[in-house]
Design a protein around this motif. Sequence first.
Motif, PDB file in Angstrom:
ATOM      1  N   VAL A   4      84.926  48.440   2.160  1.00 54.45           N
ATOM      2  CA  VAL A   4      85.068  49.446   3.210  1.00 54.45           C
ATOM      3  C   VAL A   4      85.763  50.693   2.666  1.00 54.45           C
ATOM      4  N   SER A  57      87.943  53.234   4.024  1.00 58.20           N
ATOM      5  CA  SER A  57      88.699  53.470   5.256  1.00 58.20           C
ATOM      6  C   SER A  57      88.870  54.958   5.550  1.00 58.20           C
ATOM      7  N   SER A  82      85.703  56.251   6.963  1.00 60.92           N
ATOM      8  CA  SER A  82      85.527  55.650   8.282  1.00 60.92           C
ATOM      9  C   SER A  82      86.312  56.423   9.340  1.00 60.92           C
ATOM     10  N   PRO A  84      82.580  52.773  11.031  1.00 62.22           N
ATOM     11  CA  PRO A  84      82.778  52.064   9.761  1.00 62.22           C
ATOM     12  C   PRO A  84      81.828  52.556   8.676  1.00 62.22           C
ATOM     13  N   THR A  92      80.737  51.506   4.838  1.00 55.91           N
ATOM     14  CA  THR A  92      80.834  50.503   3.787  1.00 55.91           C
ATOM     15  C   THR A  92      80.311  51.062   2.476  1.00 55.91           C
ATOM     16  N   ALA A 105      79.368  45.054   0.728  1.00 57.94           N
ATOM     17  CA  ALA A 105      79.393  44.794   2.168  1.00 57.94           C
ATOM     18  C   ALA A 105      79.035  43.351   2.504  1.00 57.94           C
ATOM     19  N   GLU A 165      92.087  49.498   5.345  1.00 56.14           N
ATOM     20  CA  GLU A 165      90.768  48.869   5.276  1.00 56.14           C
ATOM     21  C   GLU A 165      90.638  47.710   6.250  1.00 56.14           C
ATOM     22  N   VAL A 173      89.295  48.716   9.691  1.00 58.41           N
ATOM     23  CA  VAL A 173      87.848  48.969   9.726  1.00 58.41           C
ATOM     24  C   VAL A 173      87.082  47.660   9.562  1.00 58.41           C
ATOM     25  N   GLY A 174      87.572  46.778   8.665  1.00 58.14           N
ATOM     26  CA  GLY A 174      86.931  45.483   8.491  1.00 58.14           C
ATOM     27  C   GLY A 174      86.905  44.680   9.776  1.00 58.14           C
ATOM     28  N   ILE A 230      84.187  45.948  12.041  1.00 57.29           N
ATOM     29  CA  ILE A 230      82.855  45.472  11.647  1.00 57.29           C
ATOM     30  C   ILE A 230      82.660  44.013  12.059  1.00 57.29           C
TER      31      ILE A 230
END
Length: 262
Positions: free
Chosen positions: A89, A91, A94, A100, A102, A106, A140, A143-144, A147
Amino acid sequence: MFFVLSKTLGLLALPTNFMIALGLVGAILMLTRFTVLGRRLVVTAMLLLAIIGLTPLGSLMLSPLESRFPKWDPAKGAPDGIIVLGGPVDSDLSVMYGMPVTVAGADRVIQAAVLARRYPNARVLFTGGSANLIATEAKEADVGAEILESLGVPKERLLLERQSRNTYENAIFSKAMIAPKPGERWLLVTSAYHMPRSVGLFRKAGFPVEPYPVDWRVGRVLEFDGISLLGLRRADIAVREWVGLLAYRLRGRTDDLFPGPT
């Protein structure tokens, strides 16, 4: 200091960056009285580019890393938890674009979501802060998590480790957050080429994990791609991992130079 050196000298050690730097130095020297030396450096850079780009050198260096651990066997039963290593990711982008973003790798997040749906009782930890030299507020793990939620993983199942900057800190901070009990089984989801270094660090941290490799980069080792960014990219990844394995072993952060299955 180790983190700073890894982000500076480590980048210069990558084959692509090294060849670019070598060619630039040669081009500059050609404008001075060191013309002969400059020409030799430029020629050397071009030869290295041809060797790495035209031969399967990158794949040959990457293949032992990717094949070190086999695919995880689901016959072992349901795991207690799933750890997803940061890396796929961006970040900062994002945050900039409000969605998000990637980059390579990913598969880590995608396969973690698949595992989470297959094993609904397993906890899911995403570990990753900011790997930038100049710290940012963008993490990160945040954002992870976004997702993973979009892929159907309930928010209440997610644990977020937001402070780690590298794989060593991934291992240390993950153990501190989870405090795994004896007998618990945690899967470690990361790129296949990154698995030896990751497993070695988690073992040294006292956190035994079960490798779940994803994101393979090498198929037929001797395939011919021509001079391409793919071959150069494979060489960069392989050199970074081998140098990382050596550096962590020399610093005593792993017990083995090339960690493998127990």
